[in-house]
Write a protein that holds these residues in place. Sequence first.
Motif, PDB file in Angstrom:
ATOM      1  N   GLY A   1       0.809  -1.201   0.000  1.00  0.00           N
ATOM      2  CA  GLY A   1       0.000   0.000   0.000  1.00  0.00           C
ATOM      3  C   GLY A   1       0.843   1.252   0.000  1.00  0.00           C
ATOM      4  N   ILE A   2       0.156   2.371  -0.109  1.00  0.00           N
ATOM      5  CA  ILE A   2       0.844   3.658  -0.148  1.00  0.00           C
ATOM      6  C   ILE A   2       1.583   3.922   1.165  1.00  0.00           C
ATOM      7  CG2 ILE A   2      -1.144   5.009   0.606  1.00  0.00           C
ATOM      8  CD1 ILE A   2       1.259   6.187  -2.062  1.00  0.00           C
ATOM      9  N   ARG A   3       1.002   3.484   2.288  1.00  0.00           N
ATOM     10  CA  ARG A   3       1.669   3.672   3.585  1.00  0.00           C
ATOM     11  C   ARG A   3       2.983   2.904   3.643  1.00  0.00           C
ATOM     12  NH1 ARG A   3      -1.865   6.075   7.414  1.00  0.00           N
ATOM     13  NH2 ARG A   3      -4.020   5.988   6.688  1.00  0.00           N
ATOM     14  N   ASP A   4       3.002   1.712   3.062  1.00  0.00           N
ATOM     15  CA  ASP A   4       4.231   0.917   3.026  1.00  0.00           C
ATOM     16  C   ASP A   4       5.306   1.601   2.185  1.00  0.00           C
ATOM     17  OD1 ASP A   4       3.026  -1.068   4.573  1.00  0.00           O
ATOM     18  OD2 ASP A   4       2.325  -2.174   2.812  1.00  0.00           O
ATOM     19  N   ILE A   5       4.894   2.181   1.079  1.00  0.00           N
ATOM     20  CA  ILE A   5       5.833   2.895   0.208  1.00  0.00           C
ATOM     21  C   ILE A   5       6.407   4.106   0.932  1.00  0.00           C
ATOM     22  CG2 ILE A   5       6.021   4.245  -1.917  1.00  0.00           C
ATOM     23  CD1 ILE A   5       3.887   2.336  -3.111  1.00  0.00           C
ATOM     24  N   ILE A   6       5.539   4.869   1.604  1.00  0.00           N
ATOM     25  CA  ILE A   6       5.996   6.054   2.333  1.00  0.00           C
ATOM     26  C   ILE A   6       6.932   5.647   3.460  1.00  0.00           C
ATOM     27  CG2 ILE A   6       5.236   7.929   3.852  1.00  0.00           C
ATOM     28  CD1 ILE A   6       2.702   8.097   2.051  1.00  0.00           C
ATOM     29  N   GLU A   7       6.597   4.596   4.203  1.00  0.00           N
ATOM     30  CA  GLU A   7       7.451   4.136   5.294  1.00  0.00           C
ATOM     31  C   GLU A   7       8.791   3.640   4.758  1.00  0.00           C
ATOM     32  OE1 GLU A   7       8.813   3.616   8.967  1.00  0.00           O
ATOM     33  OE2 GLU A   7       6.920   4.572   8.446  1.00  0.00           O
ATOM     34  N   GLY A   8       8.769   2.954   3.635  1.00  0.00           N
ATOM     35  CA  GLY A   8      10.006   2.493   3.010  1.00  0.00           C
ATOM     36  C   GLY A   8      10.905   3.658   2.609  1.00  0.00           C
ATOM     37  N   LYS A   9      10.303   4.711   2.070  1.00  0.00           N
ATOM     38  CA  LYS A   9      11.083   5.893   1.689  1.00  0.00           C
ATOM     39  C   LYS A   9      11.681   6.578   2.910  1.00  0.00           C
ATOM     40  CE  LYS A   9       9.141   7.113  -2.742  1.00  0.00           C
ATOM     41  NZ  LYS A   9       8.680   8.201  -3.586  1.00  0.00           N
ATOM     42  N   LYS A  10      10.922   6.634   4.000  1.00  0.00           N
ATOM     43  CA  LYS A  10      11.442   7.244   5.227  1.00  0.00           C
ATOM     44  C   LYS A  10      12.642   6.452   5.744  1.00  0.00           C
ATOM     45  CE  LYS A  10       7.205   9.318   6.982  1.00  0.00           C
ATOM     46  NZ  LYS A  10       6.171   9.253   8.043  1.00  0.00           N
ATOM     47  N   GLN A  11      12.520   5.140   5.731  1.00  0.00           N
ATOM     48  CA  GLN A  11      13.618   4.296   6.196  1.00  0.00           C
ATOM     49  C   GLN A  11      14.845   4.460   5.308  1.00  0.00           C
ATOM     50  OE1 GLN A  11      11.999   0.336   6.339  1.00  0.00           O
ATOM     51  NE2 GLN A  11      10.842   0.737   8.205  1.00  0.00           N
ATOM     52  N   TRP A  12      14.636   4.519   3.992  1.00  0.00           N
ATOM     53  CA  TRP A  12      15.754   4.679   3.069  1.00  0.00           C
ATOM     54  C   TRP A  12      16.445   6.028   3.273  1.00  0.00           C
ATOM     55  CZ3 TRP A  12      18.884   1.738   0.616  1.00  0.00           C
ATOM     56  CH2 TRP A  12      19.732   2.274  -0.366  1.00  0.00           C
ATOM     57  N   ARG A  13      15.663   7.085   3.463  1.00  0.00           N
ATOM     58  CA  ARG A  13      16.256   8.406   3.695  1.00  0.00           C
ATOM     59  C   ARG A  13      17.057   8.435   4.995  1.00  0.00           C
ATOM     60  NH1 ARG A  13      10.918  11.060   1.715  1.00  0.00           N
ATOM     61  NH2 ARG A  13      11.389  11.326  -0.484  1.00  0.00           N
ATOM     62  N   ALA A  14      16.540   7.781   6.027  1.00  0.00           N
ATOM     63  CA  ALA A  14      17.275   7.716   7.299  1.00  0.00           C
ATOM     64  C   ALA A  14      18.572   6.931   7.118  1.00  0.00           C
ATOM     65  CB  ALA A  14      16.403   7.072   8.373  1.00  0.00           C
ATOM     66  N   HIS A  15      18.497   5.859   6.340  1.00  0.00           N
ATOM     67  CA  HIS A  15      19.685   5.054   6.055  1.00  0.00           C
ATOM     68  C   HIS A  15      20.727   5.888   5.313  1.00  0.00           C
ATOM     69  CE1 HIS A  15      22.069   1.568   4.816  1.00  0.00           C
ATOM     70  NE2 HIS A  15      22.048   2.083   3.603  1.00  0.00           N
ATOM     71  N   MET A  16      20.306   6.592   4.301  1.00  0.00           N
ATOM     72  CA  MET A  16      21.237   7.407   3.520  1.00  0.00           C
ATOM     73  C   MET A  16      21.787   8.588   4.337  1.00  0.00           C
ATOM     74  SD  MET A  16      21.754   5.737   0.887  1.00  0.00           S
ATOM     75  CE  MET A  16      22.866   6.885   0.111  1.00  0.00           C
ATOM     76  N   ALA A  17      21.023   9.086   5.298  1.00  0.00           N
ATOM     77  CA  ALA A  17      21.542  10.141   6.176  1.00  0.00           C
ATOM     78  C   ALA A  17      22.690   9.592   7.028  1.00  0.00           C
ATOM     79  CB  ALA A  17      20.427  10.683   7.070  1.00  0.00           C
ATOM     80  N   ARG A  18      22.580   8.336   7.460  1.00  0.00           N
ATOM     81  CA  ARG A  18      23.677   7.700   8.196  1.00  0.00           C
ATOM     82  C   ARG A  18      24.910   7.573   7.310  1.00  0.00           C
ATOM     83  NH1 ARG A  18      21.916   2.151  10.329  1.00  0.00           N
ATOM     84  NH2 ARG A  18      24.018   2.206  11.189  1.00  0.00           N
ATOM     85  N   VAL A  19      24.702   7.233   6.049  1.00  0.00           N
ATOM     86  CA  VAL A  19      25.826   7.104   5.119  1.00  0.00           C
ATOM     87  C   VAL A  19      26.500   8.457   4.926  1.00  0.00           C
ATOM     88  CG1 VAL A  19      26.472   6.571   2.732  1.00  0.00           C
ATOM     89  CG2 VAL A  19      24.861   5.083   3.941  1.00  0.00           C
ATOM     90  N   LYS A  20      25.711   9.503   4.767  1.00  0.00           N
ATOM     91  CA  LYS A  20      26.270  10.841   4.539  1.00  0.00           C
ATOM     92  C   LYS A  20      27.013  11.369   5.762  1.00  0.00           C
ATOM     93  CE  LYS A  20      23.056  12.132   0.952  1.00  0.00           C
ATOM     94  NZ  LYS A  20      21.934  12.968   0.552  1.00  0.00           N
TER      95      LYS A  20
ATOM     96  N   TYR B   1      31.250   2.812   0.434  1.00  0.00           N
ATOM     97  CA  TYR B   1      29.870   2.358   0.614  1.00  0.00           C
ATOM     98  C   TYR B   1      29.098   2.431  -0.699  1.00  0.00           C
ATOM     99  CZ  TYR B   1      25.051   1.891   1.839  1.00  0.00           C
ATOM    100  OH  TYR B   1      23.752   1.446   1.849  1.00  0.00           O
ATOM    101  N   LYS B   2      29.246   3.519  -1.426  1.00  0.00           N
ATOM    102  CA  LYS B   2      28.528   3.664  -2.695  1.00  0.00           C
ATOM    103  C   LYS B   2      28.966   2.610  -3.709  1.00  0.00           C
ATOM    104  CE  LYS B   2      27.392   8.465  -1.982  1.00  0.00           C
ATOM    105  NZ  LYS B   2      27.602   9.842  -2.335  1.00  0.00           N
ATOM    106  N   GLU B   3      30.251   2.263  -3.707  1.00  0.00           N
ATOM    107  CA  GLU B   3      30.725   1.200  -4.600  1.00  0.00           C
ATOM    108  C   GLU B   3      30.160  -0.163  -4.180  1.00  0.00           C
ATOM    109  OE1 GLU B   3      32.310   1.482  -7.506  1.00  0.00           O
ATOM    110  OE2 GLU B   3      32.078   3.633  -7.174  1.00  0.00           O
ATOM    111  N   ILE B   4      30.123  -0.399  -2.876  1.00  0.00           N
ATOM    112  CA  ILE B   4      29.531  -1.644  -2.370  1.00  0.00           C
ATOM    113  C   ILE B   4      28.062  -1.696  -2.742  1.00  0.00           C
ATOM    114  CG2 ILE B   4      28.821  -2.841  -0.252  1.00  0.00           C
ATOM    115  CD1 ILE B   4      31.478  -1.967   0.989  1.00  0.00           C
ATOM    116  N   GLN B   5      27.367  -0.595  -2.537  1.00  0.00           N
ATOM    117  CA  GLN B   5      25.942  -0.535  -2.864  1.00  0.00           C
ATOM    118  C   GLN B   5      25.719  -0.804  -4.348  1.00  0.00           C
ATOM    119  OE1 GLN B   5      24.247   3.287  -2.076  1.00  0.00           O
ATOM    120  NE2 GLN B   5      22.172   2.628  -2.518  1.00  0.00           N
ATOM    121  N   ARG B   6      26.527  -0.200  -5.206  1.00  0.00           N
ATOM    122  CA  ARG B   6      26.396  -0.397  -6.644  1.00  0.00           C
ATOM    123  C   ARG B   6      26.622  -1.872  -6.996  1.00  0.00           C
ATOM    124  NH1 ARG B   6      29.932   3.355  -8.529  1.00  0.00           N
ATOM    125  NH2 ARG B   6      28.284   4.887  -8.530  1.00  0.00           N
ATOM    126  N   TYR B   7      27.641  -2.463  -6.417  1.00  0.00           N
ATOM    127  CA  TYR B   7      27.962  -3.873  -6.680  1.00  0.00           C
ATOM    128  C   TYR B   7      26.838  -4.778  -6.199  1.00  0.00           C
ATOM    129  CZ  TYR B   7      30.644  -8.222  -6.740  1.00  0.00           C
ATOM    130  OH  TYR B   7      31.073  -9.498  -6.980  1.00  0.00           O
TER     131      TYR B   7
END
Length: 108
Positions: free
Chosen positions: A2-21, A31-37
Amino acid sequence: MGIRDIIEGKKQWRAHMARVKALPPDYQIVYKEIQRYIFKVGPIDLLDGPLLSGIVDFFEEGVAADKGVLELLGNDVAAFCDNLMKDSRTFADVYQESISGKPGTAEK
């Protein structure tokens, strides 16, 4: 999904990428090379599993211990990734099974 799952997934991904940054630049590059691989070769359950967040945890521990990223991983980053995924079923495995099977038995 559902749309709520998509929104929650995006929030989690943004939080994850904030940790990377928040990591030092050399860790971010690796990390970006590992992610790409991993995205290219990666396991089927990548988004459901803890693989990427576990890598960030590992990197954060390395930063706290004042170690360089290659001290943690070694010089062969691809071998490090392969070792992480060695017990996981990958899209390459699915493809190999589909072409090695009898005609008409490939997964749909």
